[in-house]
Design a protein around this motif. Structure first.
Motif, short mmCIF file in Angstrom:
data_model
loop_
_atom_site.label_atom_id
_atom_site.label_comp_id
_atom_site.label_asym_id
_atom_site.label_seq_id
_atom_site.Cartn_x
_atom_site.Cartn_y
_atom_site.Cartn_z
N ARG A 41 2.59 9.41 -0.32
CA ARG A 41 3.86 9.28 0.46
C ARG A 41 4.06 10.02 0.95
O ARG A 41 4.16 10.50 2.43
N VAL B 113 -4.94 4.62 1.47
CA VAL B 113 -4.81 3.33 1.78
C VAL B 113 -5.46 2.45 2.02
O VAL B 113 -4.74 0.86 1.43
N PRO C 166 0.68 -0.89 0.07
CA PRO C 166 -0.22 0.16 0.16
C PRO C 166 0.73 1.44 -0.56
O PRO C 166 0.45 2.31 -0.87
N LEU D 103 1.49 4.37 -3.01
CA LEU D 103 1.03 5.47 -1.90
C LEU D 103 1.96 6.03 -3.25
O LEU D 103 1.23 8.17 -3.36
#
Length: 311
Positions: free
Chosen positions: A272, A307, A242, A246
């Motif tokens: 992220r 997410v 995940p 991101l």
């Protein structure tokens, strides 16, 4: 453009690289990732004929590399390695100028190119051109190594674990510098690494190798979201998947209207990056800008929702 056509290298009866085919588009970064012994470095070195293939062919802009004398071919291709490989008893300027001197560039053109590259890498020419490698930090040495590889304006740059010897903070900066400079110059780059995070961060396309074979080749989104087998899935890692997805989504895709405190992220930064900014600052949202103008914010709730969708 590079066409790698069923390239094979056999050592002692066993294939180190086994019938690999790839098409590498002009002006892109292609990252080849794999564990130690997967054949990725051998594959890279067959492009500039530091290793001669047993069979198969490499073509650069349609021209087979075996039709070009090796020393001529290598002068057309930049090559950067882990640990930078600088000549310790030559100054920064002479290190960068190594290939232009071999090509008999005039002195004034060489000097201008050295200064141009030092400035491009954020190193003041007047301060750094007369220094020696041992007088530089690890990150500065790596910048000079890449500058040397770019000095003759090659259309193609090969990089073999170029950031492997750097500490994490300097490595992240070097990766960012490479991406920015590649976008500015439009170079075609083939980079070898064992680090999947680095492959996903830098690659327009990622090739995963195992036991000499190219297992999967495609955009990093496909590698992370749709691994073709268990080996690729293990390289990506279920727990990291995940977060790696991101890192591929720009914050501009999730920006919404509304205020937020703190320093704005550019719209090209990743989700992220936005998640890290929220967690570091303790804020529930981070402002987003494009070309210096605010376009909204990205909220922690929206990032967490993305997410959950990817888990």
């Amino acid at each position: 453009m590079i066409e790698i056509d069923r390239i094979t290298k056999i050592y002692n009866g066993a294939p180190a690289v086994d019938a690999v085919s790839m098409l590498i588009e002009t002006g892109t970064i292609t990252v080849v990732v794999g564990t130690s012994g997967s054949g990725k470095t051998t594959l890279l070195r067959m492009i500039n004929r530091l290793v001669e293939p047993t069979s198969g062919e490499v073509r650069i802009n349609g021209e087979p590399t075996h039709a070009v004398a090796p020393h001529i071919l290598r002068r057309r291709i930049g090559y950067a390695i882990q640990g930078n490989g600088l000549f310790p008893h030559q100054t920064v300027a002479r290190n960068i100028a190594a290939v232009p001197r071999l090509l008999n560039w005039p002195a004034d053109r060489i000097s201008a190119r050295v200064d141009e590259l030092l400035a491009l890498f954020g190193m003041e020419p007047g301060e750094f051109r007369g220094r020696y490698p041992q007088e530089l930090s690890g990150g500065q040495q790596q910048r000079v190594g890449v500058a040397r590889a770019l000095a003759s304006r090659p259309d193609l740059l090969l990089m073999d674990e170029p950031f492997g010897a750097l500490d994490p903070i300097i490595r992240a900066r070097a990766q960012h510098d490479l991406r920015q400079i590649q976008r500015k110059l439009g170079s075609t780059i083939v980079l070898v690494t064992h680090d999947m995070d680095e492959a996903i961060l830098l690659g327009d396309r990622v090739g995963v190798m195992d036991q000499g074979r190219l297992i999967q080749y495609g955009p990093p989104q496909d590698i992370v979201a749709r691994p073709v087998n268990g080996f690729v899935a293990d390289m990506v890692g279920d727990a990291e998947r995940p977060m790696r997805l991101l890192s591929l989504i720009p914050v501009g895709d999730l920006a919404e209207a509304g205020p937020a405190e703190g320093k704005a992220l550019p719209a090209t930064a990743s989700l992220r990056d936005a998640l890290s900014a929220c967690l570091w600052s303790g804020h529930d949202a981070v402002p987003v800008e494009r070309d210096g103008l605010g376009i909204g914010r990205v909220t922690l709730a929206a990032i967490r929702n993305r997410v959950r969708q990817q888990a």
